[in-house]
Design a protein around this motif. Sequence first.
Motif, PDB file in Angstrom:
ATOM      1  N   SER A 328      49.574  39.748  40.861  1.00  0.00           N
ATOM      2  CA  SER A 328      50.712  38.850  41.059  1.00  0.00           C
ATOM      3  C   SER A 328      51.388  38.412  39.762  1.00  0.00           C
ATOM      4  CB  SER A 328      50.254  37.586  41.813  1.00  0.00           C
ATOM      5  OG  SER A 328      49.687  37.921  43.063  1.00  0.00           O
ATOM      6  N   PHE A 329      50.653  38.421  38.641  1.00  0.00           N
ATOM      7  CA  PHE A 329      51.198  37.864  37.407  1.00  0.00           C
ATOM      8  C   PHE A 329      51.081  38.850  36.249  1.00  0.00           C
ATOM      9  CE2 PHE A 329      49.596  34.314  39.962  1.00  0.00           C
ATOM     10  CZ  PHE A 329      50.761  33.553  40.092  1.00  0.00           C
ATOM     11  N   ASP A 330      52.147  38.901  35.435  1.00  0.00           N
ATOM     12  CA  ASP A 330      52.151  39.688  34.197  1.00  0.00           C
ATOM     13  C   ASP A 330      51.594  38.803  33.095  1.00  0.00           C
ATOM     14  OD1 ASP A 330      52.541  41.388  32.117  1.00  0.00           O
ATOM     15  OD2 ASP A 330      54.736  41.394  32.207  1.00  0.00           O
ATOM     16  N   MET A 331      50.352  39.069  32.677  1.00  0.00           N
ATOM     17  CA  MET A 331      49.656  38.161  31.763  1.00  0.00           C
ATOM     18  C   MET A 331      49.685  38.661  30.325  1.00  0.00           C
ATOM     19  SD  MET A 331      46.355  37.155  34.140  1.00  0.00           S
ATOM     20  CE  MET A 331      46.231  38.774  34.894  1.00  0.00           C
ATOM     21  N   HIS A 332      49.543  37.709  29.420  1.00  0.00           N
ATOM     22  CA  HIS A 332      49.420  38.019  27.999  1.00  0.00           C
ATOM     23  C   HIS A 332      48.153  38.847  27.771  1.00  0.00           C
ATOM     24  CE1 HIS A 332      48.444  37.243  23.707  1.00  0.00           C
ATOM     25  NE2 HIS A 332      49.769  37.163  23.570  1.00  0.00           N
ATOM     26  N   THR A 333      48.164  39.622  26.694  1.00  0.00           N
ATOM     27  CA  THR A 333      47.056  40.539  26.417  1.00  0.00           C
ATOM     28  C   THR A 333      45.694  39.850  26.455  1.00  0.00           C
ATOM     29  OG1 THR A 333      48.455  41.951  25.044  1.00  0.00           O
ATOM     30  CG2 THR A 333      46.070  42.131  24.730  1.00  0.00           C
ATOM     31  N   VAL A 334      45.568  38.741  25.732  1.00  0.00           N
ATOM     32  CA  VAL A 334      44.285  38.056  25.649  1.00  0.00           C
ATOM     33  C   VAL A 334      43.850  37.558  27.020  1.00  0.00           C
ATOM     34  CG1 VAL A 334      43.059  36.086  24.651  1.00  0.00           C
ATOM     35  CG2 VAL A 334      44.673  37.399  23.250  1.00  0.00           C
ATOM     36  N   VAL A 335      44.801  36.996  27.773  1.00  0.00           N
ATOM     37  CA  VAL A 335      44.481  36.489  29.109  1.00  0.00           C
ATOM     38  C   VAL A 335      44.081  37.636  30.029  1.00  0.00           C
ATOM     39  CG1 VAL A 335      45.359  35.248  31.116  1.00  0.00           C
ATOM     40  CG2 VAL A 335      46.041  34.543  28.814  1.00  0.00           C
ATOM     41  N   LEU A 336      44.809  38.746  29.964  1.00  0.00           N
ATOM     42  CA  LEU A 336      44.514  39.899  30.810  1.00  0.00           C
ATOM     43  C   LEU A 336      43.111  40.435  30.550  1.00  0.00           C
ATOM     44  CD1 LEU A 336      45.626  41.979  32.887  1.00  0.00           C
ATOM     45  CD2 LEU A 336      46.340  43.367  30.922  1.00  0.00           C
ATOM     46  N   VAL A 337      42.772  40.614  29.269  1.00  0.00           N
ATOM     47  CA  VAL A 337      41.431  41.097  28.925  1.00  0.00           C
ATOM     48  C   VAL A 337      40.373  40.096  29.380  1.00  0.00           C
ATOM     49  CG1 VAL A 337      39.881  41.691  27.015  1.00  0.00           C
ATOM     50  CG2 VAL A 337      42.249  42.503  26.998  1.00  0.00           C
ATOM     51  N   GLY A 338      40.679  38.792  29.243  1.00  0.00           N
ATOM     52  CA  GLY A 338      39.736  37.772  29.680  1.00  0.00           C
ATOM     53  C   GLY A 338      39.501  37.800  31.181  1.00  0.00           C
ATOM     54  N   VAL A 339      40.589  37.963  31.953  1.00  0.00           N
ATOM     55  CA  VAL A 339      40.457  38.018  33.417  1.00  0.00           C
ATOM     56  C   VAL A 339      39.660  39.250  33.833  1.00  0.00           C
ATOM     57  CG1 VAL A 339      41.735  38.357  35.570  1.00  0.00           C
ATOM     58  CG2 VAL A 339      42.529  36.671  33.899  1.00  0.00           C
ATOM     59  N   PHE A 340      39.951  40.389  33.228  1.00  0.00           N
ATOM     60  CA  PHE A 340      39.207  41.606  33.562  1.00  0.00           C
ATOM     61  C   PHE A 340      37.739  41.473  33.171  1.00  0.00           C
ATOM     62  CE2 PHE A 340      42.985  43.714  34.773  1.00  0.00           C
ATOM     63  CZ  PHE A 340      42.632  44.934  35.345  1.00  0.00           C
ATOM     64  N   SER A 341      37.479  40.852  32.024  1.00  0.00           N
ATOM     65  CA  SER A 341      36.089  40.679  31.582  1.00  0.00           C
ATOM     66  C   SER A 341      35.333  39.753  32.526  1.00  0.00           C
ATOM     67  CB  SER A 341      36.053  40.128  30.154  1.00  0.00           C
ATOM     68  OG  SER A 341      36.647  41.032  29.243  1.00  0.00           O
ATOM     69  N   LEU A 342      35.997  38.680  32.979  1.00  0.00           N
ATOM     70  CA  LEU A 342      35.362  37.776  33.940  1.00  0.00           C
ATOM     71  C   LEU A 342      35.076  38.501  35.250  1.00  0.00           C
ATOM     72  CD1 LEU A 342      34.389  34.996  34.822  1.00  0.00           C
ATOM     73  CD2 LEU A 342      36.769  34.414  35.411  1.00  0.00           C
ATOM     74  N   ALA A 343      36.041  39.321  35.700  1.00  0.00           N
ATOM     75  CA  ALA A 343      35.826  40.101  36.925  1.00  0.00           C
ATOM     76  C   ALA A 343      34.646  41.051  36.762  1.00  0.00           C
ATOM     77  CB  ALA A 343      37.093  40.881  37.285  1.00  0.00           C
ATOM     78  N   GLY A 344      34.551  41.690  35.602  1.00  0.00           N
ATOM     79  CA  GLY A 344      33.426  42.588  35.351  1.00  0.00           C
ATOM     80  C   GLY A 344      32.104  41.851  35.324  1.00  0.00           C
ATOM     81  N   TRP A 345      32.105  40.658  34.722  1.00  0.00           N
ATOM     82  CA  TRP A 345      30.879  39.854  34.639  1.00  0.00           C
ATOM     83  C   TRP A 345      30.357  39.508  36.027  1.00  0.00           C
ATOM     84  CZ3 TRP A 345      27.636  38.094  30.810  1.00  0.00           C
ATOM     85  CH2 TRP A 345      26.774  37.062  31.138  1.00  0.00           C
ATOM     86  N   VAL A 346      31.230  38.996  36.891  1.00  0.00           N
ATOM     87  CA  VAL A 346      30.765  38.591  38.226  1.00  0.00           C
ATOM     88  C   VAL A 346      30.424  39.815  39.074  1.00  0.00           C
ATOM     89  CG1 VAL A 346      31.934  36.369  38.210  1.00  0.00           C
ATOM     90  CG2 VAL A 346      33.147  38.354  39.082  1.00  0.00           C
ATOM     91  N   GLN A 347      31.107  40.935  38.848  1.00  0.00           N
ATOM     92  CA  GLN A 347      30.732  42.159  39.555  1.00  0.00           C
ATOM     93  C   GLN A 347      29.330  42.602  39.163  1.00  0.00           C
ATOM     94  OE1 GLN A 347      32.381  44.837  41.765  1.00  0.00           O
ATOM     95  NE2 GLN A 347      32.926  42.787  42.440  1.00  0.00           N
ATOM     96  N   GLY A 348      29.004  42.463  37.881  1.00  0.00           N
ATOM     97  CA  GLY A 348      27.660  42.811  37.434  1.00  0.00           C
ATOM     98  C   GLY A 348      26.598  41.917  38.051  1.00  0.00           C
TER      99      GLY A 348
END
Length: 430
Positions: A328-348
């Motif tokens: 839904s949102f076009d995020m800044h680079t740092v925010v985007l990497v942070g969101v993906f990293s959080l998603a990966g963490w909870v998936q793990g």
Amino acid sequence: MTDTTAGTLKRDVTVISLVSGGHFMSHYFSTVLPPLFPFLHTDLGVSYTMLGLLLSAKNLTSGTMQLPAGILVDKYGAKSLLIIGFAIMTACFFMFSISTNFWVMGLFILLAGCGNAVFHPADYSILNGSISESRIGRSFSAHTFCGNLGDALAPVVILTAATIWNWRVGILISCVVSVGLLLAMLTQWKRLEEGDAKAAAKKKAEEPKAAEVQTTDQAVAAAEAEAEMTTWETVKQVMLSPPMLFLFLFFALQQLGSGGFRNWAVAGLVELHQTPVAVAGGALTGFLFASAFGVLAGGVIADKNSRHDFVAGGALLLTAVLAVIVGSFDMHTVVLVGVFSLAGWVQGMIRPARDMMIRAASPKGSIGKAFGFVFSGQAIGGTIAPVVFGAMIDMGAPAWVFYMSAVFMVVCMLAVMGSAWQARKMAAAG
């Protein structure tokens, strides 16, 4: 710490290291082909479509062979089957690296998928039979962590080797490492226990001697009839168990749910938000590495918490929310990497809880079959996901890569909760 406790810990660490090292190579070899597609396209003169179909066929072969592998693990033991499967996979990739005909190479990849199928049922059977009860959750998480690490490192290692030398040398080096791990397993053979197969053999050896009055032919015939009945009845028991059916559904849908992040994140972000390829690739790298370390945290939680369905369900719901945000949102680079990293963490964090649920729901003496059956669900999701998400992008709807990932994650959550509910219902009735 007493000598006995220290010795047990040392033994557990050795077993976990050996089994997890093999799992690392299993995931490594499973992920090593896609980064090489441009090289194979040029060297072999085949289309990307053919290369993609080859990968789908390999995933299907590996997935569908897991239940038969689980049957063999429970009947004959996990150690020998693990070594044989590991050796087949390694030999097939070695032959792939020196072959020049596409169809011959394809045959070796399909056979490698058969060898790869033994890892989940054999590994979990060995861990279940070898590791102390107090560390079983962490052993599952270490096992899964090493598999995820293989996924994350394969593109980096193979592309570096292909750039310095060529792709064939990269695979050959990988095979040398694989042979080293095989030899390590063989030298530590006595430390690996057979899990349920060993327990069944011990029980059979301790049965009363009254049966010895039978003739040899009668005894052999009775043993064969009992073995056949036990094998197929337990297979039926696993496949018709409501908790196992829910977990099978979970595995199939999780491949679809995580497909948006793992396989189509880069293409989806580029088409949806015009995200630079390097930034999208960085977000995916963050997801993969965070997922690996999230597994370790999930293992600690799994050993201290018995409601594994709450952990897995909560993590799935959070991942679904993050997927909707990305779409839904076009995020800044740092925010985007942070969101993906959080998603990966909870998936793990989901994976140790998931593995503990499978272990708890497995019928006695059938842990190999149980893990083989539910992991075969990945073959369905892994075969369908590339087509489904690719079609969304081709139709000009890249946002739905992430929205549909969220939908599948929510259904996965319901499957996890349904499995736990059925398991509690069966425990109360029995």
